[in-house]
Write an enzyme that holds these catalytic residues in place. Structure first.
Site, mmCIF file in Angstrom:
data_model
loop_
_atom_site.group_PDB
_atom_site.id
_atom_site.type_symbol
_atom_site.label_atom_id
_atom_site.label_comp_id
_atom_site.label_asym_id
_atom_site.label_seq_id
_atom_site.Cartn_x
_atom_site.Cartn_y
_atom_site.Cartn_z
ATOM 1 C CB THR A 1 -0.950 0.009 1.210
ATOM 2 O OG1 THR A 1 -1.719 1.221 1.199
ATOM 3 C CG2 THR A 1 -0.204 -0.080 2.530
ATOM 4 C CG HIS B 1 4.553 -11.344 17.060
ATOM 5 N ND1 HIS B 1 5.518 -12.233 16.643
ATOM 6 C CD2 HIS B 1 5.132 -10.609 18.049
ATOM 7 C CE1 HIS B 1 6.625 -12.036 17.326
ATOM 8 N NE2 HIS B 1 6.420 -11.047 18.194
#
Length: 405
Positions: free
Chosen positions: A324, A376
């Protein structure tokens, strides 16, 4: 006269229903074959329903804003046996033109009836004949009706001045406008909220010296555009660097499916594009096989299709990693949200000249911040930081992409 139903086509896979967002024609309007009648918005794309033949729109069964499903009848199209649309007669056209001319002539004040005295009177009062209200049905301008018009104009101006000076009237109206969210905007909101609630998202940052990329674009940009018919942008460098980094860190290109980790042996890069309907992420399929010119052409094609609501489900399906570019809007730094079910997203930003260390000295360099948001649960700090550092190195020295080191 035959009637033909206007039917909702088979909706794409995983799309349950759609919403009527616009009827381009009204009942009684004439249509040509393949002319767009109605637009249907789904969670992913906008479907345009064309006329199957020449005819006249006879009925509309579903209003704008209502929900429809596959195979539902929206209205009907009436067509003659020879599929021709009746033309407007030339006699009627001439009649309409004559009426328009007559109306215009009735509004014109006959200037030839103004004598010298009247002209002097109008000049003293800064009046023009065409500004006088048409109160005299005989088209004769008299000092009486001019004086009345002058008095009315002065009164209106005085009242306007009073209103402007009034502190109460100077307050702007406190209005509100309420419109329903589009289906795409609702879907985006649901996905973003789900990302925040279901992933252990972290963001790591780095900065990159873009001088090498800028120099290549300045040196070879004109020749590149002449040969390939498309400009050499920054995004092709980003895609090439990302693909190489994902090869070295396959966890960043993977995703979680239940209790399984799915490793992709292909590289489908989603490119975030802003459109009037909202943010969409069309996919560059098999980006590792594309040249820089292919990447630029494909991105241009997807951008045009996105702005004109021509993207298909195939254009939006898949994607293993997203890029992006907030820099096109001037963003200096951001923490982009992951595009599910992907596990990571790269945010690139505006390039700014900043004092930085270069060979033991301080120099003014075109610097850009990079941001890598990742899940994560799947990606550890070693993989995320290493992947981002690899992207940084490849952008600072694009020759590394050629020698594959």
């Amino acid at each position: 006269m035959n009637n033909i139903h206007i039917i909702v086509p088979e909706l794409p896979e995983s799309v349950v229903d759609g919403t009527i967002i616009a009827w381009h024609k009204k009942i009684g309007d004439m249509l040509r074959r393949d002319e767009i009648i109605v637009d249907i918005e789904t969670d992913k794309v906008v479907l345009e329903i064309p006329a199957s033949t020449d005819g006249i729109l006879e009925t509309i069964l579903v209003k704008e804003g209502e929900t429809v499903t596959s195979g539902q009848i929206l209205g009907s199209l009436g067509c003659s046996d020879n599929n021709t649309i009746p033309a407007i007669s030339s006699t009627q056209t001439k009649k309409n033109i004559s009426l328009e001319k007559e109306t215009v002539l009735q509004k014109v004040v006959n200037l030839q009836t103004i004598g010298p005295a009247m002209r002097r009177f109008m000049s003293e009062n800064n009046l023009e004949a065409r500004t006088i209200k048409e109160k005299d049905h005989d088209d004769n301008l008299t000092q009486k009706n001019i004086t009345q018009d002058l008095f009315q104009t002065t009164k209106t101006q005085d009242q306007s001045t009073i209103n402007q000076e009034s502190p109460v009237s100077s307050l702007a109206p406190r209005n509100e406008t309420r419109i329903p969210m589009s289906r795409l905007r609702v879907k985006i909101a649901e996905r973003l909220l789900r990302v925040k609630n279901t992933t252990a998202m972290l963001t790591t940052f780095n900065e990159v010296n873009m001088q090498s990329v800028i120099s290549i674009r300045n040196k070879h940009g004109a020749l590149f555009e002449k040969r390939h018919g498309v400009r050499l942008g920054f995004m092709s460098f980003y895609v090439k660097a990302v693909v190489e980094a994902l090869k070295r860190y396959p966890e960043v290109n993977a995703c979680i499916d239940g209790l399984d980790i799915v490793y992709h042996n292909y590289f489908d890069i989603s490119i975030a594009i802003s459109t009037p309907r909202g943010l969409i992420t069309p996919v560059l399929k098999n980006a590792n096989t594309l040249s820089m010119s292919d990447i630029e052409k494909k991105i241009k094609e997807l951008s045009i299709k996105g702005r004109t609501n021509k993207l298909t489900i195939e254009d939006l399906t898949g994607g293993t990693f997203t890029i992006t570019n907030g820099g096109v809007f001037g963003s200096l730094m951001s923490t982009p949200l992951i595009n599910p079910p992907q596990s990571a997203i790269l945010g690139v930003h505006v390039i700014k000249d900043r004092p930085s260390a270069l060979n033991g000295t301080v120099a003014l360099l075109p610097m850009m911040y990079l941001a890598l948001s990742y899940d994560h649960r799947l990606i550890d700090g070693r993989e995320s930081v290493g992947c981002l550092a690899t992207i940084k190195d490849l952008l600072e020295d694009p020759c590394l992409l050629l020698v594959n080191v």
